[in-house]
Design a protein around this motif. Structure first.
Motif, PDB file in Angstrom:
ATOM      1  N   LYS A 182      35.982  19.498  15.134  1.00  0.00           N
ATOM      2  CA  LYS A 182      36.564  20.937  15.425  1.00  0.00           C
ATOM      3  C   LYS A 182      36.376  21.161  17.168  1.00  0.00           C
ATOM      4  O   LYS A 182      35.691  20.517  17.692  1.00  0.00           O
ATOM      5  CB  LYS A 182      35.826  22.085  14.777  1.00  0.00           C
ATOM      6  CG  LYS A 182      35.919  21.922  13.225  1.00  0.00           C
ATOM      7  CD  LYS A 182      35.095  23.123  12.769  1.00  0.00           C
ATOM      8  CE  LYS A 182      35.341  23.133  11.072  1.00  0.00           C
ATOM      9  NZ  LYS A 182      34.299  24.002  10.545  1.00  0.00           N
ATOM     10  N   LYS A 183      37.385  21.873  17.706  1.00  0.00           N
ATOM     11  CA  LYS A 183      37.379  22.263  19.066  1.00  0.00           C
ATOM     12  C   LYS A 183      35.887  22.501  19.512  1.00  0.00           C
ATOM     13  O   LYS A 183      35.343  22.155  20.749  1.00  0.00           O
ATOM     14  CB  LYS A 183      38.365  22.945  19.428  1.00  0.00           C
ATOM     15  CG  LYS A 183      38.296  23.902  20.771  1.00  0.00           C
ATOM     16  CD  LYS A 183      39.120  24.807  20.881  1.00  0.00           C
ATOM     17  CE  LYS A 183      39.049  25.430  22.463  1.00  0.00           C
ATOM     18  NZ  LYS A 183      37.629  26.235  22.428  1.00  0.00           N
ATOM     19  N   GLU A 184      35.229  23.297  18.543  1.00  0.00           N
ATOM     20  CA  GLU A 184      33.616  23.787  19.109  1.00  0.00           C
ATOM     21  C   GLU A 184      32.822  22.484  19.077  1.00  0.00           C
ATOM     22  O   GLU A 184      31.693  22.833  19.561  1.00  0.00           O
ATOM     23  CB  GLU A 184      33.419  24.828  18.053  1.00  0.00           C
ATOM     24  CG  GLU A 184      34.210  26.189  18.045  1.00  0.00           C
ATOM     25  CD  GLU A 184      35.469  25.996  17.379  1.00  0.00           C
ATOM     26  OE1 GLU A 184      35.679  25.061  16.420  1.00  0.00           O
ATOM     27  OE2 GLU A 184      36.601  26.578  17.882  1.00  0.00           O
ATOM     28  N   GLU A 185      33.189  21.504  18.335  1.00  0.00           N
ATOM     29  CA  GLU A 185      32.217  20.333  18.316  1.00  0.00           C
ATOM     30  C   GLU A 185      32.117  19.474  19.343  1.00  0.00           C
ATOM     31  O   GLU A 185      31.315  18.357  19.662  1.00  0.00           O
ATOM     32  CB  GLU A 185      32.414  19.649  17.022  1.00  0.00           C
ATOM     33  CG  GLU A 185      32.164  20.371  15.704  1.00  0.00           C
ATOM     34  CD  GLU A 185      32.482  19.508  14.321  1.00  0.00           C
ATOM     35  OE1 GLU A 185      31.470  18.887  13.956  1.00  0.00           O
ATOM     36  OE2 GLU A 185      33.403  19.572  14.107  1.00  0.00           O
ATOM     37  N   ILE A 186      33.075  19.823  20.237  1.00  0.00           N
ATOM     38  CA  ILE A 186      33.209  18.687  21.513  1.00  0.00           C
ATOM     39  C   ILE A 186      33.583  19.585  22.715  1.00  0.00           C
ATOM     40  O   ILE A 186      34.507  20.477  22.720  1.00  0.00           O
ATOM     41  CB  ILE A 186      34.094  17.776  21.401  1.00  0.00           C
ATOM     42  CG1 ILE A 186      34.212  16.840  22.558  1.00  0.00           C
ATOM     43  CG2 ILE A 186      35.574  18.202  20.981  1.00  0.00           C
ATOM     44  CD1 ILE A 186      35.013  15.412  22.328  1.00  0.00           C
ATOM     45  N   THR A 187      32.603  19.495  23.735  1.00  0.00           N
ATOM     46  CA  THR A 187      32.928  20.510  24.968  1.00  0.00           C
ATOM     47  C   THR A 187      33.001  19.786  26.246  1.00  0.00           C
ATOM     48  O   THR A 187      32.429  18.632  26.113  1.00  0.00           O
ATOM     49  CB  THR A 187      31.715  21.461  24.977  1.00  0.00           C
ATOM     50  OG1 THR A 187      30.480  20.870  25.081  1.00  0.00           O
ATOM     51  CG2 THR A 187      31.639  22.326  23.706  1.00  0.00           C
ATOM     52  N   ARG A 188      33.153  20.363  27.214  1.00  0.00           N
ATOM     53  CA  ARG A 188      33.040  19.828  28.689  1.00  0.00           C
ATOM     54  C   ARG A 188      31.534  19.209  28.782  1.00  0.00           C
ATOM     55  O   ARG A 188      30.568  20.065  28.436  1.00  0.00           O
ATOM     56  CB  ARG A 188      33.524  20.708  29.839  1.00  0.00           C
ATOM     57  CG  ARG A 188      33.135  20.031  30.969  1.00  0.00           C
ATOM     58  CD  ARG A 188      33.459  21.077  32.365  1.00  0.00           C
ATOM     59  NE  ARG A 188      35.077  21.450  32.311  1.00  0.00           N
ATOM     60  CZ  ARG A 188      35.584  22.263  32.981  1.00  0.00           C
ATOM     61  NH1 ARG A 188      34.728  23.147  33.937  1.00  0.00           N
ATOM     62  NH2 ARG A 188      36.955  22.216  32.875  1.00  0.00           N
ATOM     63  N   GLY A 189      31.382  18.130  29.363  1.00  0.00           N
ATOM     64  CA  GLY A 189      30.063  17.685  29.712  1.00  0.00           C
ATOM     65  C   GLY A 189      29.826  16.530  28.579  1.00  0.00           C
ATOM     66  O   GLY A 189      28.947  15.475  28.858  1.00  0.00           O
ATOM     67  N   ASP A 190      30.579  16.547  27.389  1.00  0.00           N
ATOM     68  CA  ASP A 190      30.512  15.568  26.342  1.00  0.00           C
ATOM     69  C   ASP A 190      30.908  14.170  26.960  1.00  0.00           C
ATOM     70  O   ASP A 190      31.848  14.071  27.846  1.00  0.00           O
ATOM     71  CB  ASP A 190      30.950  15.765  25.157  1.00  0.00           C
ATOM     72  CG  ASP A 190      29.963  16.800  24.325  1.00  0.00           C
ATOM     73  OD1 ASP A 190      28.803  17.126  24.593  1.00  0.00           O
ATOM     74  OD2 ASP A 190      30.572  17.436  23.466  1.00  0.00           O
ATOM     75  N   LEU A 191      30.653  13.164  26.152  1.00  0.00           N
ATOM     76  CA  LEU A 191      31.350  11.644  26.592  1.00  0.00           C
ATOM     77  C   LEU A 191      31.744  10.987  25.567  1.00  0.00           C
ATOM     78  O   LEU A 191      31.224  10.931  24.275  1.00  0.00           O
ATOM     79  CB  LEU A 191      30.292  10.970  27.421  1.00  0.00           C
ATOM     80  CG  LEU A 191      30.429   9.683  27.727  1.00  0.00           C
ATOM     81  CD1 LEU A 191      31.366   9.667  29.174  1.00  0.00           C
ATOM     82  CD2 LEU A 191      29.383   8.551  27.968  1.00  0.00           C
ATOM     83  N   ILE A 192      33.088  10.413  25.664  1.00  0.00           N
ATOM     84  CA  ILE A 192      33.694   9.696  24.424  1.00  0.00           C
ATOM     85  C   ILE A 192      33.476   8.249  25.050  1.00  0.00           C
ATOM     86  O   ILE A 192      33.699   7.792  25.989  1.00  0.00           O
ATOM     87  CB  ILE A 192      35.383   9.957  24.732  1.00  0.00           C
ATOM     88  CG1 ILE A 192      35.741  11.381  24.273  1.00  0.00           C
ATOM     89  CG2 ILE A 192      35.859   9.031  23.420  1.00  0.00           C
ATOM     90  CD1 ILE A 192      34.993  12.022  22.843  1.00  0.00           C
ATOM     91  N   ALA A 193      32.683   7.462  23.949  1.00  0.00           N
ATOM     92  CA  ALA A 193      32.321   6.203  24.336  1.00  0.00           C
ATOM     93  C   ALA A 193      32.647   5.143  22.958  1.00  0.00           C
ATOM     94  O   ALA A 193      32.751   5.724  22.131  1.00  0.00           O
ATOM     95  CB  ALA A 193      30.836   6.164  24.625  1.00  0.00           C
ATOM     96  N   THR A 194      32.613   3.878  23.398  1.00  0.00           N
ATOM     97  CA  THR A 194      32.385   2.872  22.594  1.00  0.00           C
ATOM     98  C   THR A 194      31.159   2.953  21.742  1.00  0.00           C
ATOM     99  O   THR A 194      29.889   3.052  21.934  1.00  0.00           O
ATOM    100  CB  THR A 194      32.538   1.313  23.033  1.00  0.00           C
ATOM    101  OG1 THR A 194      33.443   1.362  23.769  1.00  0.00           O
ATOM    102  CG2 THR A 194      32.513   0.444  22.042  1.00  0.00           C
ATOM    103  N   PRO A 195      31.445   3.111  20.249  1.00  0.00           N
ATOM    104  CA  PRO A 195      30.271   3.326  19.358  1.00  0.00           C
ATOM    105  C   PRO A 195      28.961   2.438  19.483  1.00  0.00           C
ATOM    106  O   PRO A 195      29.123   1.427  19.507  1.00  0.00           O
ATOM    107  CB  PRO A 195      30.732   3.399  18.066  1.00  0.00           C
ATOM    108  CG  PRO A 195      32.295   3.619  18.049  1.00  0.00           C
ATOM    109  CD  PRO A 195      32.504   3.015  19.614  1.00  0.00           C
ATOM    110  N   GLY A 196      27.716   2.843  19.601  1.00  0.00           N
ATOM    111  CA  GLY A 196      26.654   2.241  19.372  1.00  0.00           C
ATOM    112  C   GLY A 196      25.913   1.435  20.747  1.00  0.00           C
ATOM    113  O   GLY A 196      25.155   0.758  20.579  1.00  0.00           O
TER     114      GLY A 196
END
Length: 634
Positions: A253-267
């Motif tokens: 959900k939109k609320e579960e990810i916000t500015r400041g989070d990082l999308i990364a290769t898992p692990g």
């Protein structure tokens, strides 16, 4: 190395100096997205545009707010820039946010810039020359020193072509970004698109991402799939480092990810609320920093409140650098070498920034640990890759190859190669997935020898210790203990006998308290013959603990031919009598009943049944319904 270039361009400068108008003149795109921005006539959040340069390089442009109230929004967009369009209005010159934005760009390690004097149409040539001189003086000693100065009018279009040429020149000189390494995409926007779901945007710092990939949202640690990708509004199957990217994510959900989070290769990456850094205070900062200094910490698109603790100084003055540890209220996901900006807690003005040296410190800094921290961080700053790995290992081993990627900002293949080199040089060892220094393995070997030596001294009748017992007593990595034991066996310092490990050449012997205890225990067992006292009863009779009696029992079984049947011990002589009784019986009869066996030995059923079951297990008898017949080994 990817073949196509992608240039990330950012704007910086005081409010109302014409950043958004300039981007509109360059690209035709209005980056003021929100109604409030249009109503107030100023940018309050990040805006984005793109421009195809004459050389074919695709430039993504990040428009940042200039107003001091929105400086944290500016900071979210200022990371990962290849070049900054540093904007100064010709009619006003250098202003407060001009200085603050320069500190931000300098702190984030920006290397290239173009000074753009806007609103050329509002001033005459003489005034323009005065502003140019002011800018040159202002930029001395910064990354803007010697940068091209382009004068433009967004209103008339004058100077826009020259600015595009300068951007293209820098684009041609700029090396294409390496799309290898793990994926890192800091989130600067999160929103919902009807019919598609959650979409995030950001500038892809490293690696690549494809439609269908599983990615990890950090710090939360949630794993999701990439349903779709857009670059500058166009659907693509893959985005690579350097591109402004939008990802459509599933199951979030939109609320579960916000500015400041990082999308990364898992692990690969771990969140933290503590970093060791090299911090530099701006020469214009109106503060003196001491340990415990409260601040706002900006890393990539994230912001957190925190406290700074000086490591190699007692105070930090404007214009000075220091080693420090910053402890944060919220988690961030840093990698070695990342840049950051700090703002004063109140008033929240930009006061400096720096470089992350240890993204995963092993412990909180304390004054008594000053030399330890200084030595580690100095090696990280000035040491070779090998020395930096060892500096981390000596303080927080074990480390996995994956952790080295975050600790040293390496690609997975670089981390593997580094570990292989260190292994071949004998500087580290690998136990399972974990890496240790050779010194750590030698320490474990020494402790194994000391443990066995102490066991032989304290319990001289014991055979030694099993591997499981050594693991239990040392409480270290099981794989590392196994490696230490293998090396000690290979070096002939220890030996193995029937599952027991001991110092080479050691033989169990009756010494110390056991010199008196063993004969007493033997006498009680022999006296009891077929009905000896139990281990517990023996302990009470000889005045010692059950543990010591069990040790003696093991010694008697292994070294003197006694037989243990549950909690009972039968002497070799008594056992031989049982064997002879069985031989005589089966020479006359084919079967043996429990009653007959009881009568032969003069024991109750309580003793007879366990004895018969033990004889069955040895193959001396064989059960057939309620009776026994002669076993193969009798």
């Amino acid at each position: 190395m990817q073949s196509k270039k992608f240039l990330v361009v950012g704007t910086a400068g005081h409010i109302d100096h014409g950043k958004t108008s300039l981007i509109r003149a360059l690209t035709g795109i209005d980056t003021d997205r929100w109604e409030e921005e249009k109503r107030r006539g100023m940018t309050i959040d990040l805006g984005f545009a793109h421009l195809q340069l004459p050389s074919g390089v695709s430039a993504g442009i990040v428009d940042v707010p200039g107003h001091e109230k929105f400086i944290k929004n500016m900071l979210a967009g200022a990371h990962g820039l290849d070049v900054v369009l540093f904007i100064v209005a010709a009619d006003e010159g250098i202003m407060p946010q001009t200085k603050e934005h320069l500190t931000v760009c300098q702190s984030l390690g920006t290397k290239k810039g173009i000074v753009v004097l806007t609103k050329k149409d509002l001033v005459d040539e003489d005034w323009l020359e005065l502003v140019k001189e002011e800018v040159k003086e202002f930029s001395r000693g910064t990354f803007l020193e010697g940068a091209p100065i382009v004068t433009v009018s967004s209103k008339t279009g004058e100077g826009i072509d020259e600015l595009i040429k300068e951007l293209d020149r820098i684009a041609i000189e700029t090396e294409p970004k390496e799309s290898g390494g793990i994926l890192r995409l800091p989130v600067d926007r999160s929103f919902t698109v009807k019919g598609f779901g959650t979409v995030i945007t950001g500038t892809l710092l490293s690696g690549k991402v494809k439609v269908g990939d599983e990615v990890e949202i950090l710090p939360p640690g949630k794993r999701v799939k990439v349903r779709g990708i857009q670059v500058h509004g166009e659907k693509v199957e893959e985005a690579v480092a350097g591109q402004r990217t939008a990802l459509n994510l599933s199951d979030v959900k939109k609320e579960e990810i916000t500015r400041g989070d990082l999308i990364a290769t898992p692990g690969y990456l771990k969140p933290t609320n503590m970093v060791d850094v090299l911090v530099e205070l701006s020469k214009d900062a109106e503060v003196i920093v001491t340990s415990g200094f409260k601040l706002h910490f900006h890393h990539l698109t994230s912001e957190s409140e925190g406290e700074l603790f000086l490591i190699d100084k007692d105070e930090l003055l404007p214009g000075e650098k220091a080693l420090a540890q910053i402890r944060l209220k919220d988690e961030v996901v840093p990698v070695y070498g990342d840049r950051f900006v700090i703002r004063n807690y109140s008033p929240a003005t930009v006061i400096g920034g720096g470089k992350i040296l240890d993204p995963l410190p092993h412990r909180k800094f304390r004054r008594r640990l000053r030399e330890e921290f200084k030595e580690k961080l100095e090696k990280i700053i000035g040491g070779s890759l090998k020395e930096r790995v060892l500096a981390h290992l000596r303080l927080k081993e074990p480390i996995t190859t994956k952790e080295l990627i975050q600790l040293l900002n390496l690609k997975p293949e670089e981390a593997d190669k580094t570990v292989e080199t260190l292994l071949s040089e004998g500087l580290v060892v690998k136990a399972g997935q974990e890496i240790y220094t050779r010194e750590k393995l030698e320490e474990i070997k020494k402790r194994v020898l000391e443990l066995l030596d102490r066991t032989h001294s304290e319990t001289p009748i014991a055979e030694g210790l099993t591997l499981q017992e050594i693991k239990s007593k040392l409480k270290e990595s099981k794989e590392l203990i196994e490696m230490a034991v293998r090396e000690l066996l290979k070096e002939s310092k220890i030996e193995e006998n029937q599952g027991f490990l001991r110092i080479r050449g050691f033989e169990p012997r009756e010494e110390g308290v056991y010199k008196e205890l063993v004969p007493k225990v033997e006498a009680l067992i022999c006296k009891g013959e077929f009905t000896p006292p139990s281990v517990k009863e023996i302990g009470k009779l000889v005045g010692t603990g059950e543990e010591k009696v069990n040790t003696i029992a093991s010694y008697l079984v292994r070294r003197k031919g006694y037989h243990r049947i549950g909690e009972l011990l039968i002497s070799p002589e008594s056992f031989n009598r049982i064997r002879e009784i069985l031989k005589r019986h089966f020479s006359k009869k084919e079967t043996l009943s429990v009653g007959e066996f009881k009568d032969y030995l003069g024991v109750s059923r309580k003793f007879a049944i366990p004895l018969l079951e033990y004889l069955d297990s040895l193959g001396l008898t064989q059960r057939r319904e309620s009776e026994r017949v002669k076993g193969e080994r009798l």
